[in-house]
Design an enzyme around this catalytic site. Structure first.
Site, mmCIF file in Angstrom:
data_model
loop_
_atom_site.group_PDB
_atom_site.id
_atom_site.type_symbol
_atom_site.label_atom_id
_atom_site.label_comp_id
_atom_site.label_asym_id
_atom_site.label_seq_id
_atom_site.Cartn_x
_atom_site.Cartn_y
_atom_site.Cartn_z
ATOM 1 N N THR A 293 68.260 110.677 2.370
ATOM 2 C CA THR A 293 68.250 109.291 1.915
ATOM 3 C C THR A 293 67.955 109.325 0.412
ATOM 4 O O THR A 293 67.441 110.316 -0.108
ATOM 5 C CB THR A 293 67.142 108.467 2.602
ATOM 6 N N TYR B 193 86.314 96.503 -3.741
ATOM 7 C CA TYR B 193 86.716 97.384 -2.633
ATOM 8 C C TYR B 193 87.242 98.699 -3.169
ATOM 9 O O TYR B 193 88.111 98.703 -4.031
ATOM 10 C CB TYR B 193 87.757 96.718 -1.729
ATOM 11 N N GLU C 164 87.777 101.847 -1.024
ATOM 12 C CA GLU C 164 87.936 102.872 0.017
ATOM 13 C C GLU C 164 88.645 104.088 -0.565
ATOM 14 O O GLU C 164 89.624 103.952 -1.302
ATOM 15 C CB GLU C 164 88.722 102.311 1.201
ATOM 16 N N LYS D 242 63.564 107.317 -0.516
ATOM 17 C CA LYS D 242 62.197 107.749 -0.219
ATOM 18 C C LYS D 242 61.654 108.434 -1.481
ATOM 19 O O LYS D 242 61.602 107.791 -2.513
ATOM 20 C CB LYS D 242 62.197 108.603 1.053
ATOM 21 N N ASP E 133 67.913 117.948 6.741
ATOM 22 C CA ASP E 133 67.847 116.522 6.425
ATOM 23 C C ASP E 133 66.544 116.364 5.628
ATOM 24 O O ASP E 133 65.460 116.331 6.203
ATOM 25 C CB ASP E 133 67.815 115.723 7.728
ATOM 26 N N ARG F 121 68.175 101.943 -1.525
ATOM 27 C CA ARG F 121 68.401 102.296 -0.111
ATOM 28 C C ARG F 121 69.801 102.862 0.035
ATOM 29 O O ARG F 121 70.779 102.208 -0.338
ATOM 30 C CB ARG F 121 68.232 101.067 0.792
HETATM 31 C C1 LIG Z 1 64.292 108.010 7.009
HETATM 32 C C2 LIG Z 1 64.989 109.133 7.638
HETATM 33 C C3 LIG Z 1 66.304 109.006 8.102
HETATM 34 C C4 LIG Z 1 67.023 107.681 8.254
HETATM 35 O O1 LIG Z 1 67.264 106.950 7.160
HETATM 36 P P1 LIG Z 1 67.730 105.423 7.291
HETATM 37 O O2 LIG Z 1 68.145 105.145 5.900
HETATM 38 O O3 LIG Z 1 66.535 104.659 7.758
HETATM 39 O O4 LIG Z 1 68.853 105.362 8.261
HETATM 40 C C5 LIG Z 1 66.940 110.134 8.576
HETATM 41 N N1 LIG Z 1 66.306 111.318 8.598
HETATM 42 C C6 LIG Z 1 65.034 111.470 8.189
HETATM 43 C C7 LIG Z 1 64.392 112.819 8.259
HETATM 44 C C8 LIG Z 1 64.332 110.379 7.709
HETATM 45 O O5 LIG Z 1 63.062 110.535 7.350
#
Ligand SMILES: *Cc1c(COP(=O)(O)O)cnc(C)c1O
Length: 421
Positions: free
Chosen positions: A232, A60, A62, A235, A206, A241
Site C-alpha cells: 500500500t 479516463y 485505461e 501506511k 506484501d 490511499r
Molecule cells: C493494509 C494491508 C493490506 C490491505 O490494504 P487495503 O488498502 O486496506 O486494501 C494488505 N496487506 C497488508 C499486509 C496490509 O497491512
C-alpha cells in the site's frame, strides 16, 4: 482571524456543501487532538494533499503510458511515468505498476499474475499477524486458491524459518507470501528467498506495513531479490490511499495485464500524482531520519508499556508497531481496551495475538504504532508520557468521567505537536 493553510484550500467546498465541509474539518480536528496509534495510518504532507485534489481525477486513462485506450493522455503519461520511475528508484525495482487502487486489489492482481485458480500458496494466518488477503477463508484469497497458512512459534511468538521451510516442503506451494499486518519483529526476507528457491515457489512479499522502513533502509528491503512485492502507499510510505506492485522484469507483462484489463478499469491519476509526490518525499534524508525515529519511538513506547506491567507479544518490537496482550496483563478485552482508549482520545485497534483464545471481534490484544506520532515530531521522552496515558486509560476503563478528563489532557499534550497549519 488568521486563515489556516488546510482550510484555505476548501473555500469552495465550504460555500457549496457545508455539511461535508464541517465533517471534514471535524475529522481534521479529531486527528490533531488525539494520540493516533493506529499502526497502519499516516499524516500525508500538504503537497500530497494538494496533488490529490487535482483535475487528473477527471481523466479516463485505461492502459499504460504510451498505450492508452483514450485520447488526451499526454500529461497523464507524464504523471504515471514519474510515479513508476520514482517507485523503481526508491525500492530498487526492475518494474513497477502504480495503478492498484488499494492493497487488497494489488494482492489480487499479483495472485492472478503468478498463479492459476486452485493453486496452493502459503501465507501467514490472520490471527497470527497476516492479512485477510493472505489466504483467509472469508476472503477471495482463501476461496480461489488452496491457502496453506503458517503461524509464528508458540513460545517466541516470532517467525520460525525452519518450521516454515518444513511446511513448504510438504505443501509444495506455487507461491510463498511474507510481509504482515501485525508482526512486531524484523522479517528475514533472505530466509524466505532460500525457502522459495528450495521448493521452487514464487517468492513474494506484501510490505504494506513496513514499506517506508524498507525504503529508508531501516528494515531489510526485499524488492531487489524477490519475484514480486506489493505494498500500500498509505501506511509508512506516507502517501495517498492506494498501492503499487513491483516485480522482476520477467513478470512485468503478467503483472500489468493482471491489473488492467484483468482486474481494474481506469487508473486514478490524481492519486497516482500524489503517489509520485510521496515517493519523491521518501527519497529525502528527512524521511530516513523520520523512519529511524519511528523505530526508536516504538522501542521506547514498548519499554514504557512493559515496565508498567503490560505483556507485549514477543516481548518487544523491531519496527513501527507492537501488540499488547491487554487481556492477560489487565484483564480487559481488546475491544474494551480500544473503546476505553477512544474515550480518552487515544486511537488504536483491537487485534488478535498469536494463539489467541478469544475471537477476532473481541480479541486479547491491541495493536499500537508510532508512525503518526513521529510525523508530529514526538521523540522517545514523549513516548514515556504516551505510555502513561495508555496505562491510565486501561486502568480506568470503566470510569467514563476519568476518561473524559484524560481526553482533555491528551488534547493539550497533542497541541504541542501541530501538523496541518
Ligand atoms: C493494509 C494491508 C493490506 C490491505 O490494504 P487495503 O488498502 O486496506 O486494501 C494488505 N496487506 C497488508 C499486509 C496490509 O497491512
Amino acid at each position: 482571524m488568521e486563515k489556516k493553510l488546510f482550510e484555505m484550500h476548501l473555500d469552495y467546498l465550504k460555500e457549496q456543501d457545508n455539511e461535508i465541509f464541517d465533517a471534514v474539518i471535524a475529522e481534521k480536528n479529531r486527528q490533531m487532538a488525539g494520540i493516533e496509534l493506529i499502526a497502519s495510518e499516516t499524516l500525508v504532507s500538504q503537497a500530497v494533499l494538494e496533488a490529490l485534489a487535482t483535475v487528473p481525477t477527471n481523466k479516463y486513462s485505461e492502459g499504460y503510458p504510451g498505450k492508452r485506450y483514450y485520447g488526451g493522455n499526454e500529461f497523464i503519461d507524464v504523471i504515471e511515468t514519474l510515479a513508476i520511475e520514482r517507485a523503481k528508484k526508491l525500492f530498487g525495482a526492475e518494474h513497477a505498476n502504480v495503478q492498484p487502487l488499494s492493497g487488497s486489489p494489488a494482492n489480487m492482481a499479483m495472485y492472478f499474475a503468478l498463479m492459476e485458480q486452485g493453486d496452493t500458496f502459503m501465507g501467514m494466518k490472520l490471527t497470527e499477524g497476516g492479512h485477510l488477503t493472505h489466504g483467509h477463508k472469508v476472503n477471495f484469497s482463501g476461496q480461489l486458491y488452496n491457502a496453506v497458512q503458517y503461524s509464528v512459534d508458540k513460545e517466541t511468538e516470532m517467525l520460525d524459518y525452519d518450521a516454515i521451510k518444513k511446511q513448504a516442503q510438504e505443501a509444495k506451494p506455487k507461491l510463498i507470501l511474507s510481509g504482515y499486518t501485525a508482526y512486531p519483529r524484523a522479517i528475514d526476507f533472505k530466509a524466505f528467498r532460500e525457502i522459495c528457491d528450495e521448493v521452487g515457489a514464487h517468492c513474494v512479499a506484501d510490505i504494506a506495513h513496513i514499506a517506508g522502513l524498507c525504503a529508508a533502509g531501516v528494515h531489510e528491503n526485499p524488492v531487489p531479490y524477490f519475484d514480486a512485492v506489493t505494498t500500500t502507499t498509505h501506511k509508512t510510505l506516507r502517501g495517498p490511499r492506494g498501492a503499487i506492485i513491483m516485480c522482476r522484469q520477467e513478470f512485468a507483462e503478467k503483472i500489468d495485464k493482471a491489473v488492467f484489463p484483468g482486474l481494474q478499469g481506469g487508473p486514478h491519476s490524481n492519486v497516482n500524482a500524489a503517489k509520485a509526490v510521496a515517493f519523491k518525499e521518501a527519497m529525502k534524508p528527512e524521511f530516513k531520519e523520520w523512519a529511524r525515529q519511528v523505530v526508536k519511538n516504538s522501542r521506547a513506547l514498548a519499554e514504557a508499556l512493559m515496565s508498567s506491567g503490560l505483556r507485549l507479544v514477543s516481548n518487544g518490537t523491531d519496527n513501527h508497531l507492537m501488540l499488547a496482550d491487554v487481556f492477560k496483563s489487565k484483564n480487559i478485552t481488546g475491544k474494551d481496551a480500544e473503546t476505553a482508549l477512544e474515550k480518552a482520545g487515544i486511537y488504536c485497534n483491537k487485534n488478535t495475538i498469536p494463539n489467541d483464545t478469544r475471537s477476532p471481534w473481541n480479541p486479547s490484544g491491541i495493536r499500537i504504532g508510532t508512525p503518526v506520532l513521529t510525523i508530529r515530531g514526538m521523540k522517545e521522552t514523549h513516548m514515556q508520557e504516551v505510555g502513561k496515558f495508555i496505562v491510565t486509560a486501561l486502568d480506568n476503563a470503566g470510569d467514563d468521567s476519568k476518561l473524559v478528563q484524560l481526553k482533555s489532557k491528551v488534547a493539550k499534550f497533542c497541541s504541542d505537536f501541530p501538523f496541518y497549519k
